[in-house]
Design a protein around this motif. Structure first.
Motif, PDB file in Angstrom:
ATOM      1  N   ALA A  15     -24.520  -5.245 -18.611  1.00 44.30           N
ATOM      2  CA  ALA A  15     -25.893  -5.599 -18.250  1.00 44.30           C
ATOM      3  C   ALA A  15     -26.659  -4.284 -18.151  1.00 44.30           C
ATOM      4  CB  ALA A  15     -25.933  -6.363 -16.935  1.00 44.30           C
ATOM      5  N   GLY A  16     -27.395  -3.962 -19.196  1.00 42.43           N
ATOM      6  CA  GLY A  16     -28.105  -2.686 -19.222  1.00 42.43           C
ATOM      7  C   GLY A  16     -27.115  -1.532 -19.255  1.00 42.43           C
ATOM      8  N   ASP A  17     -27.281  -0.596 -18.322  1.00 42.57           N
ATOM      9  CA  ASP A  17     -26.433   0.594 -18.287  1.00 42.57           C
ATOM     10  C   ASP A  17     -25.138   0.399 -17.512  1.00 42.57           C
ATOM     11  OD1 ASP A  17     -28.332   1.961 -19.766  1.00 42.57           O
ATOM     12  OD2 ASP A  17     -29.228   2.955 -18.034  1.00 42.57           O
ATOM     13  N   PHE A  18     -24.902  -0.801 -17.012  1.00 39.57           N
ATOM     14  CA  PHE A  18     -23.710  -1.054 -16.207  1.00 39.57           C
ATOM     15  C   PHE A  18     -22.789  -2.065 -16.881  1.00 39.57           C
ATOM     16  CE2 PHE A  18     -26.593   0.739 -13.148  1.00 39.57           C
ATOM     17  CZ  PHE A  18     -25.772   1.584 -12.423  1.00 39.57           C
ATOM     18  N   VAL A  19     -21.490  -1.843 -16.680  1.00 36.00           N
ATOM     19  CA  VAL A  19     -20.469  -2.756 -17.167  1.00 36.00           C
ATOM     20  C   VAL A  19     -19.697  -3.249 -15.950  1.00 36.00           C
ATOM     21  CG1 VAL A  19     -18.382  -2.996 -18.564  1.00 36.00           C
ATOM     22  CG2 VAL A  19     -20.273  -1.584 -19.389  1.00 36.00           C
ATOM     23  N   TYR A  20     -19.636  -4.552 -15.794  1.00 37.54           N
ATOM     24  CA  TYR A  20     -18.953  -5.190 -14.670  1.00 37.54           C
ATOM     25  C   TYR A  20     -17.654  -5.794 -15.189  1.00 37.54           C
ATOM     26  CZ  TYR A  20     -23.621  -4.738 -12.762  1.00 37.54           C
ATOM     27  OH  TYR A  20     -24.832  -4.241 -12.336  1.00 37.54           O
ATOM     28  N   LEU A  21     -16.537  -5.322 -14.661  1.00 41.18           N
ATOM     29  CA  LEU A  21     -15.235  -5.843 -15.072  1.00 41.18           C
ATOM     30  C   LEU A  21     -14.768  -6.910 -14.102  1.00 41.18           C
ATOM     31  CD1 LEU A  21     -15.372  -2.914 -16.370  1.00 41.18           C
ATOM     32  CD2 LEU A  21     -12.897  -3.054 -16.403  1.00 41.18           C
ATOM     33  N   SER A  22     -14.222  -7.978 -14.637  1.00 37.14           N
ATOM     34  CA  SER A  22     -13.601  -8.994 -13.789  1.00 37.14           C
ATOM     35  C   SER A  22     -12.374  -8.384 -13.129  1.00 37.14           C
ATOM     36  CB  SER A  22     -13.177 -10.205 -14.622  1.00 37.14           C
ATOM     37  OG  SER A  22     -14.309 -10.896 -15.082  1.00 37.14           O
ATOM     38  N   VAL A  80     -17.668   3.781 -11.611  1.00 35.74           N
ATOM     39  CA  VAL A  80     -18.421   4.284 -10.454  1.00 35.74           C
ATOM     40  C   VAL A  80     -18.123   3.521  -9.171  1.00 35.74           C
ATOM     41  CG1 VAL A  80     -20.293   5.267 -11.839  1.00 35.74           C
ATOM     42  CG2 VAL A  80     -20.458   2.885 -11.050  1.00 35.74           C
ATOM     43  N   LYS A  81     -17.527   2.334  -9.262  1.00 39.45           N
ATOM     44  CA  LYS A  81     -17.255   1.529  -8.067  1.00 39.45           C
ATOM     45  C   LYS A  81     -16.076   0.611  -8.345  1.00 39.45           C
ATOM     46  CE  LYS A  81     -18.208  -0.703  -4.110  1.00 39.45           C
ATOM     47  NZ  LYS A  81     -16.980  -1.400  -3.807  1.00 39.45           N
ATOM     48  N   GLU A  97      -5.329  -6.923  -6.811  1.00 44.99           N
ATOM     49  CA  GLU A  97      -6.347  -7.198  -7.822  1.00 44.99           C
ATOM     50  C   GLU A  97      -7.385  -6.089  -7.739  1.00 44.99           C
ATOM     51  OE1 GLU A  97      -9.350 -10.765  -9.333  1.00 44.99           O
ATOM     52  OE2 GLU A  97      -7.836 -11.179  -7.815  1.00 44.99           O
ATOM     53  N   VAL A  98      -7.836  -5.623  -8.898  1.00 47.27           N
ATOM     54  CA  VAL A  98      -8.766  -4.497  -8.981  1.00 47.27           C
ATOM     55  C   VAL A  98      -9.987  -4.923  -9.788  1.00 47.27           C
ATOM     56  CG1 VAL A  98      -9.062  -2.114  -9.767  1.00 47.27           C
ATOM     57  CG2 VAL A  98      -6.819  -2.884  -8.940  1.00 47.27           C
ATOM     58  N   GLU A  99     -11.148  -4.785  -9.178  1.00 46.62           N
ATOM     59  CA  GLU A  99     -12.419  -5.115  -9.829  1.00 46.62           C
ATOM     60  C   GLU A  99     -13.246  -3.834  -9.884  1.00 46.62           C
ATOM     61  OE1 GLU A  99     -15.077  -8.688  -8.674  1.00 46.62           O
ATOM     62  OE2 GLU A  99     -15.811  -6.971  -7.529  1.00 46.62           O
ATOM     63  N   CYS A 100     -13.829  -3.521 -11.041  1.00 49.37           N
ATOM     64  CA  CYS A 100     -14.570  -2.267 -11.186  1.00 49.37           C
ATOM     65  C   CYS A 100     -15.932  -2.464 -11.829  1.00 49.37           C
ATOM     66  CB  CYS A 100     -13.775  -1.283 -12.042  1.00 49.37           C
ATOM     67  SG  CYS A 100     -12.199  -0.788 -11.332  1.00 49.37           S
ATOM     68  N   MET A 101     -16.778  -1.468 -11.599  1.00 53.49           N
ATOM     69  CA  MET A 101     -18.082  -1.374 -12.245  1.00 53.49           C
ATOM     70  C   MET A 101     -18.159   0.000 -12.890  1.00 53.49           C
ATOM     71  SD  MET A 101     -21.981  -1.407 -10.644  1.00 53.49           S
ATOM     72  CE  MET A 101     -21.332  -1.923  -9.129  1.00 53.49           C
ATOM     73  N   ALA A 102     -18.630   0.041 -14.131  1.00 54.91           N
ATOM     74  CA  ALA A 102     -18.734   1.301 -14.851  1.00 54.91           C
ATOM     75  C   ALA A 102     -20.202   1.569 -15.219  1.00 54.91           C
ATOM     76  CB  ALA A 102     -17.887   1.268 -16.123  1.00 54.91           C
ATOM     77  N   TYR A 103     -20.551   2.834 -15.253  1.00 57.12           N
ATOM     78  CA  TYR A 103     -21.886   3.256 -15.677  1.00 57.12           C
ATOM     79  C   TYR A 103     -21.775   3.834 -17.070  1.00 57.12           C
ATOM     80  CZ  TYR A 103     -26.332   5.727 -15.753  1.00 57.12           C
ATOM     81  OH  TYR A 103     -27.579   6.180 -16.088  1.00 57.12           O
TER      82      TYR A 103
END
Length: 148
Positions: A43-50, A91-92, A137-143
């Motif tokens: 979504a835009g500049d961010f990637v949200y991983l399940s 990043v998170k 379980e590991v959930e991440c957000m990438a920039y």
């Protein structure tokens, strides 16, 4: 959804450079059919991983907590790689652990996936009843800026 919630959601999409959710990119390479979620969404500049667990195509990997932790982190890295990204983009992270007594054990595995001094922001909490009887379980957000 109330008007207030809709306005907030639209503002979030606009801040990500999107005009509506249909502008998001859904990544599913290697996601088995029938799963009710995408592996990742840009979504835009961010990637949200399940959330990723210590699973392969046969289910939970054998070897207990450490093996599941490594496989969960490998799964995160593989999804990012498939999108042309890497762990440096993360990043998170949010970590869910079935037994918080194993938090320090997870940290040893987790830290090995990042460069020293380049650790993402993170939350961790105990979770009762992770899917498939998993231990972590590991959930991440990438920039990953689109126009870079």
């Amino acid at each position: 959804m109330t008007f207030k919630h809709l306005t907030a959601a639209l503002a979030l999409l606009a801040s990500a450079g999107l005009t509506h959710a249909a502008d998001a990119e859904f990544y599913n390479k290697g996601n088995p059919p029938g799963r009710p979620f995408s592996l990742a969404v840009r979504a835009g500049d961010f990637v949200y991983l399940s959330g990723q667990m210590g699973t392969d195509d046969k289910g939970l990997v054998p070897g207990g907590f450490e093996a599941q932790s490594r496989k969960a982190m490998d799964n995160v890295a593989d999804i990012l790689k498939g999108m042309g990204l890497g762990m440096d983009n993360v990043v998170k992270c949010t970590i869910m652990i079935a037994d918080m007594g194993k938090w320090a054990d997870f940290n040893k595995v987790y830290a090995s996936y990042f460069k020293p001094g380049h650790l993402p922001a993170r939350s961790a909490f105990g979770a009762n009843g992770l899917a498939l009887g998993g231990e972590v379980e590991v959930e991440c957000m990438a920039y990953a800026p689109v126009n870079k």
